[in-house]
Write an enzyme that holds these catalytic residues in place. Structure first.
Site, PDB file in Angstrom:
ATOM      1  CG  HIS A  54     -10.356  -5.325  -7.048  1.00 47.08           C
ATOM      2  ND1 HIS A  54     -11.326  -4.894  -6.169  1.00 47.08           N
ATOM      3  CD2 HIS A  54      -9.235  -4.640  -6.710  1.00 47.08           C
ATOM      4  CE1 HIS A  54     -10.822  -4.010  -5.329  1.00 47.08           C
ATOM      5  NE2 HIS A  54      -9.541  -3.827  -5.652  1.00 47.08           N
ATOM      6  CG  ASP A  83      11.427   1.044  -7.617  1.00 49.25           C
ATOM      7  OD1 ASP A  83      11.959   1.649  -6.668  1.00 49.25           O
ATOM      8  OD2 ASP A  83      11.409   1.475  -8.777  1.00 49.25           O
ATOM      9  CB  SER A 123      -6.765  -2.228  -6.588  1.00 49.55           C
ATOM     10  OG  SER A 123      -6.460  -3.093  -5.530  1.00 49.55           O
TER      11      SER A 123
END
Length: 412
Positions: A222, A350, A365
């Site tokens: 991003h 998880d 990210s």
């Protein structure tokens, strides 16, 4: 005799009615098949899957690369054409490493106004001159500006000479010319222009992939925006460095967590930053010295049309520099013909990662998403009200931004 004719007529009508029902159902399905599709060289699986539920069959798929088109037909009647773009197969090395990011802006960024106390009044010369928060000052008196230290020299010189400054700035891709008169702060010998400015930004993110042949990489997934202006940072130059995760602030509903990291090995530079786009940061590595110790060989990538809902993995760091593999679920994936950021919705499943981070946190990210042995995307955003879930982008758009996809296509 006449009754038999009537019964046969009714039978024919019923048969036509039944066929028309089946036909209408198939027409709806055919409408769901895309009119265009991108596939890798030699791989027609996405095309086959797109029409697998239809009573239609793809014809001449072997000649896709020659014709650029697949024809669908039922009973030898043509139904629909799919325009197919064929690109060479791609393989890159997935990342997962924690990286430090430092960006230098194109000029100096205006991040705020402040009042200067003079002997007569309180004033912000910059605001009076019409300079806005988010503006990028690129030139002063015709000279290019790259660092904050340059600005102070020009301001002091103009104040001592009792003259104005000619300011050139960039705002929303447009150039503006402004005139500013510095003022002397009360009780001081220095002159001010009443602006808060910044020439760099720093943070922590995750490497997504790199191509050992071209040395190009992609990370973050991003755009990096300025913390004050919320606008994307226009990059002049920058670098990525090795970093080590020191602690995790766990995420909770309404409060996204964060990775805290330190730069390691005397800020060992890994590569340069050349682009800051909607899909992350991109540039060139100085040398191939990145090992995640899980997947250090080339891995095939998958286009958005081939990503499916179901189990997947992400690679990321939660402690030190060790890259680990964690389970996630791809909740939804939207096949995309044009670049778009939020292509997937993912959920962390998880238990180890949920215990360590609470889900997706800032700094994660760019963590690569792997499904069925292929790199399919990168983690991009967390849902503020549900830190276990977030968005991912499809890898093909990051490959395009990095220039890897384009270069491979040209090489063919």
């Amino acid at each position: 005799m006449r009754g038999d004719v009537i019964r046969k007529g009714i039978g024919v009508v019923l048969l036509i009615f039944v066929l028309s029902i089946g036909l209408s159902e198939n027409v709806q399905k055919w409408g769901q098949v895309p009119t265009s599709m991108t596939v890798f060289e030699g791989d027609v699986t996405p095309i086959t899957e797109a029409v697998s539920e239809l009573n239609a069959v793809p014809v001449s798929t072997e000649s896709v690369e020659e014709t650029g088109q697949v024809k669908l037909e039922v009973g030898n009647f043509p139904i629909k054409n799919i325009d197919v773009s064929v690109i060479p197969k791609l393989e890159v090395i997935p990342g997962g490493q924690s990286i430090g990011v430092k960006l230098n802006t194109e000029g100096v960024l205006v991040v705020g106004h402040h009042l200067v106390e003079t002997d007569d009044e309180s004033i912000s010369p910059g605001e009076e001159a019409g300079i806005q928060v988010g503006d990028m000052i690129t030139h002063i008196d015709g000279e290019e500006i790259q660092h904050m230290s340059q600005v102070g020299e020009y301001v002091q010189s103009a104040g001592d000479e009792e003259r104005t400054l000619d300011i050139r700035l960039k705002r929303d891709q447009k150039i503006y010319e402004k005139t500013l008169t510095p003022v002397k702060a009360k009780g001081e010998h220095s002159y001010r222009m009443g602006l808060y400015i910044r020439d760099s930004a720093a943070g922590v993110g995750t490497m997504t992939f790199y191509d050992p042949d071209t040395m190009k990489y992609g990370a973050l997934g991003h755009v990096i925006s300025d913390v004050d202006t919320k606008k994307p940072i226009v990059v002049h130059d920058g670098q990525i460095v090795r970093s080590s995760v020191t602690s995790i602030e766990k995420g909770s509903n309404g409060d996204p967590g964060e990775k805290l990291a330190s730069l390691t090995k005397q800020r060992e530079k890994l590569g340069s930053i050349e682009k800051n786009s909607s899909f992350g940061i991109f540039g060139t590595l100085d040398k191939v010295n990145l090992k995640n110790k899980l997947y250090d060989e080339k891995m095939p990538v998958s286009l958005s049309t081939h990503v499916k809902e179901g189990p997947a993995k992400i690679l990321t760091v939660v402690e030190g520099e060790e890259v680990q593999e964690f389970d996630i679920e791809i909740i939804s994936s939207v096949p995309q013909q044009q670049p778009a950021t939020k292509g997937m919705v993912i959920k962390v499943t998880d238990p180890k990662l949920l215990e360590a981070t609470g889900g997706i946190v800032q700094g994660m990210s760019g963590s690569p998403i792997i499904q069925d042995g292929k790199l399919v995307g990168a983690v991009t955003h967390v849902f503020v009200n549900d830190p276990t879930s977030g968005y991912g982008c499809h890898i093909e758009w990051m490959l395009e931004e990095a220039g890897v996809l384009q270069q491979e296509a040209k090489a063919s």
